[in-house]
Design a protein around this motif. Structure first.
Motif, PDB file in Angstrom:
ATOM      1  N   ARG A  83     -13.562  21.353 -11.151  1.00  0.00           N
ATOM      2  CA  ARG A  83     -13.131  20.731  -9.897  1.00  0.00           C
ATOM      3  C   ARG A  83     -11.616  20.565  -9.849  1.00  0.00           C
ATOM      4  O   ARG A  83     -11.001  20.691  -8.791  1.00  0.00           O
ATOM      5  N   LEU A  84     -11.013  20.274 -10.989  1.00  0.00           N
ATOM      6  CA  LEU A  84      -9.598  19.905 -11.037  1.00  0.00           C
ATOM      7  C   LEU A  84      -8.649  21.091 -11.146  1.00  0.00           C
ATOM      8  O   LEU A  84      -7.507  21.000 -10.701  1.00  0.00           O
ATOM      9  N   THR A  85      -9.089  22.173 -11.754  1.00  0.00           N
ATOM     10  CA  THR A  85      -8.158  23.242 -12.118  1.00  0.00           C
ATOM     11  C   THR A  85      -8.515  24.568 -11.453  1.00  0.00           C
ATOM     12  O   THR A  85      -9.644  24.775 -11.002  1.00  0.00           O
ATOM     13  N   LYS A  86      -7.543  25.455 -11.431  1.00  0.00           N
ATOM     14  CA  LYS A  86      -7.733  26.782 -10.856  1.00  0.00           C
ATOM     15  C   LYS A  86      -8.446  27.688 -11.867  1.00  0.00           C
ATOM     16  O   LYS A  86      -8.407  27.445 -13.064  1.00  0.00           O
ATOM     17  N   SER A  87      -9.058  28.738 -11.363  1.00  0.00           N
ATOM     18  CA  SER A  87      -9.834  29.641 -12.216  1.00  0.00           C
ATOM     19  C   SER A  87      -8.968  30.266 -13.316  1.00  0.00           C
ATOM     20  O   SER A  87      -9.455  30.539 -14.413  1.00  0.00           O
TER      21      SER A  87
ATOM     22  N   LYS B 236      -9.634  29.608 -19.049  1.00  0.00           N
ATOM     23  CA  LYS B 236      -9.600  30.130 -20.415  1.00  0.00           C
ATOM     24  C   LYS B 236      -8.827  29.220 -21.363  1.00  0.00           C
ATOM     25  O   LYS B 236      -9.130  29.141 -22.555  1.00  0.00           O
ATOM     26  N   LYS B 237      -7.811  28.529 -20.830  1.00  0.00           N
ATOM     27  CA  LYS B 237      -7.030  27.610 -21.665  1.00  0.00           C
ATOM     28  C   LYS B 237      -7.863  26.413 -22.113  1.00  0.00           C
ATOM     29  O   LYS B 237      -7.485  25.697 -23.044  1.00  0.00           O
ATOM     30  N   LEU B 238      -8.979  26.195 -21.440  1.00  0.00           N
ATOM     31  CA  LEU B 238      -9.777  24.999 -21.693  1.00  0.00           C
ATOM     32  C   LEU B 238     -11.158  25.322 -22.255  1.00  0.00           C
ATOM     33  O   LEU B 238     -12.016  24.454 -22.353  1.00  0.00           O
ATOM     34  N   GLU B 239     -11.359  26.594 -22.645  1.00  0.00           N
ATOM     35  CA  GLU B 239     -12.664  26.993 -23.161  1.00  0.00           C
ATOM     36  C   GLU B 239     -13.002  26.288 -24.475  1.00  0.00           C
ATOM     37  O   GLU B 239     -14.143  25.870 -24.697  1.00  0.00           O
TER      38      GLU B 239
ATOM     39  N   ASN C 202      -0.073  22.368 -20.393  1.00  0.00           N
ATOM     40  CA  ASN C 202       0.740  22.992 -19.340  1.00  0.00           C
ATOM     41  C   ASN C 202      -0.098  23.438 -18.150  1.00  0.00           C
ATOM     42  O   ASN C 202       0.086  24.523 -17.580  1.00  0.00           O
ATOM     43  N   ILE C 203      -1.028  22.568 -17.760  1.00  0.00           N
ATOM     44  CA  ILE C 203      -1.887  22.837 -16.615  1.00  0.00           C
ATOM     45  C   ILE C 203      -1.657  21.758 -15.568  1.00  0.00           C
ATOM     46  O   ILE C 203      -1.720  20.568 -15.875  1.00  0.00           O
ATOM     47  N   TYR C 204      -1.372  22.189 -14.338  1.00  0.00           N
ATOM     48  CA  TYR C 204      -1.242  21.244 -13.235  1.00  0.00           C
ATOM     49  C   TYR C 204      -2.611  21.094 -12.568  1.00  0.00           C
ATOM     50  O   TYR C 204      -3.151  22.079 -12.042  1.00  0.00           O
ATOM     51  N   PRO C 205      -3.175  19.910 -12.556  1.00  0.00           N
ATOM     52  CA  PRO C 205      -4.455  19.709 -11.877  1.00  0.00           C
ATOM     53  C   PRO C 205      -4.257  19.616 -10.376  1.00  0.00           C
ATOM     54  O   PRO C 205      -3.122  19.564  -9.882  1.00  0.00           O
TER      55      PRO C 205
ATOM     56  N   ARG D 159      -4.281  24.931  -4.871  1.00  0.00           N
ATOM     57  CA  ARG D 159      -2.816  25.051  -4.891  1.00  0.00           C
ATOM     58  C   ARG D 159      -2.182  24.193  -3.799  1.00  0.00           C
ATOM     59  O   ARG D 159      -1.100  23.632  -3.988  1.00  0.00           O
ATOM     60  N   LEU D 160      -2.846  24.098  -2.665  1.00  0.00           N
ATOM     61  CA  LEU D 160      -2.328  23.269  -1.573  1.00  0.00           C
ATOM     62  C   LEU D 160      -2.325  21.788  -1.945  1.00  0.00           C
ATOM     63  O   LEU D 160      -1.562  21.006  -1.391  1.00  0.00           O
ATOM     64  N   ASN D 161      -3.192  21.411  -2.890  1.00  0.00           N
ATOM     65  CA  ASN D 161      -3.340  20.002  -3.276  1.00  0.00           C
ATOM     66  C   ASN D 161      -2.971  19.761  -4.739  1.00  0.00           C
ATOM     67  O   ASN D 161      -3.455  18.819  -5.363  1.00  0.00           O
ATOM     68  N   GLU D 162      -2.089  20.608  -5.263  1.00  0.00           N
ATOM     69  CA  GLU D 162      -1.726  20.530  -6.676  1.00  0.00           C
ATOM     70  C   GLU D 162      -0.905  19.276  -6.983  1.00  0.00           C
ATOM     71  O   GLU D 162      -0.108  18.813  -6.160  1.00  0.00           O
TER      72      GLU D 162
END
Length: 359
Positions: free
Chosen positions: A72-76, A80-83, A130-133, A275-278
């Motif tokens: 819900r929070l992150t882009k597709s 992989k960074k969170l696997e 380094n992930i922007y939710p 991205r519009l709500n980052e």
């Protein structure tokens, strides 16, 4: 003597109650339940065997709840960074959990779990990677898929359009966009056919205005012999975003290819919305606001709203005196972002000086 004693007593009584009211207020502003992300209805099933361990089932529920929150929070592109994640680290970010339902059916244990994650801890976890939710904002979009078959020079909108027929068959629980498809309307069909020669620049307002939605997506799907080209126009209030995609050797009459195509478009739209709500967690703007301390209800409501705003990284009472309470707010955005959000929540702020005033 009696009068002086009475005045002295009343003065001391006033001071006592003034201090008491501040103490009560101070403790009332402590967040009994910190800001949280609530993930509910997590279903887990395990066979009830000899070495059955209920704690392991709950741990599996924690993992599943965490992944749903991440989706819900992150882009597709961030998945992989969170696997690979550590279960103990996940548990450290959990505030509370509840067993919403449990039962045994045919030697199988079924569990439905609710999990609350601490927002601040989750944001810190993502920032380290380094992930922007994104803000979790569920929204409804009008979606108009139009297939333009260049092989036979035909246009498919409603009937015989497999995308229109199958788009809403599967909805994942973590998807933020709810799609409304247009009703079958002969007038709309004729209007689109009439503008087929300039379809890529046609604005569709004559059709979209009927549905009273600020958001809509028009996907023009051009089919040729070996390629499917998609031009998607995504409208959100005053913004228009154009996306181009192409798919090779897909047959939309094949169920597997059709599911692949629909899933890829949905991921594109979800990522665009996110991205519009980052939330840029690297920006921590400090804002100081003071409010009169004689209205505890107003201050309590203000704090509840700050808890509810994902762009508010943190806040605390900097100081207070007999007139004002001073809040320091760390905000992940611009000054104007904050002002707009507060105006939408019906707050009146005087921003003329360094310390703003909540009226």
């Amino acid at each position: 003597m009696t009068f002086k004693f009475c005045m002295h007593f009343c003065k001391r009584l006033y001071i006592f109650f003034w201090i008491l009211s501040l103490i009560i207020f101070f403790f009332s502003t402590e967040k009994v339940v910190a800001k949280s992300f609530d993930i509910n209805d997590i279903e887990i099933s395990k066979p009830f065997k000899k070495n059955f361990d209920k704690n392991k089932v709950i741990d599996d529920g924690f993992k599943k709840a965490f992944l749903e929150l991440i989706y819900r929070l992150t882009k597709s592109s961030d998945y992989k960074k969170l696997e690979n994640f550590d279960l103990n680290e996940i548990k450290s970010m959990i505030e509370t959990f509840s067993i919403q339902e449990e039962k045994f059916i045919n030697q199988v244990y079924h569990l439905i779990l609710g999990v609350s994650f601490n927002k601040k801890e989750i944001f810190n976890y993502l920032e380290k990677k380094n992930i922007y939710p994104s803000q979790i904002i569920n929204e409804k979009f009008l979606f108009i898929p139009i297939i333009i078959d260049e092989n036979i020079n035909d246009v498919l909108i409603f009937s015989n359009n497999p995308i229109y027929a199958n788009w809403n068959k599967n909805q994942e629980s973590y998807e933020l966009i709810e799609y409304l498809l247009p009703s079958e309307d002969l007038e709309d069909l004729n209007l689109i056919k009439k503008n087929l020669d300039n379809i890529e620049i046609y604005d569709f307002s004559e059709i979209t205005k009927k549905y009273y939605l600020n958001n809509h997506i028009i996907s023009l799907i051009f089919k040729s012999k070996d390629e499917i080209r998609v031009l998607s126009k995504i409208y959100n209030e005053k913004k228009e975003i154009i996306k181009n995609n192409s798919f090779q050797n897909l047959n939309l009459d094949n169920e597997q290819d059709l599911v692949f195509f629909i899933n890829n478009l949905k991921i594109l739209f979800e990522d665009t919305w996110k991205r519009l709500n980052e939330i840029n967690t690297s920006i921590k703007l400090s804002i100081i606001i003071k409010t009169e301390n004689n209205n505890l209800g107003k201050s309590a409501r203000f704090e509840l709203d700050l808890d509810d705003i994902d762009l508010v990284n943190d806040y605390y009472i900097q100081k207070f005196n007999n007139e004002f309470i001073f809040y320091e707010i760390l905000f992940n955005g611009t000054v104007q972002n904050f002002i707009n959000i507060m105006e939408n929540r019906k707050y009146n702020l005087d921003t003329q000086k360094k310390i703003w005033i909540l009226k």
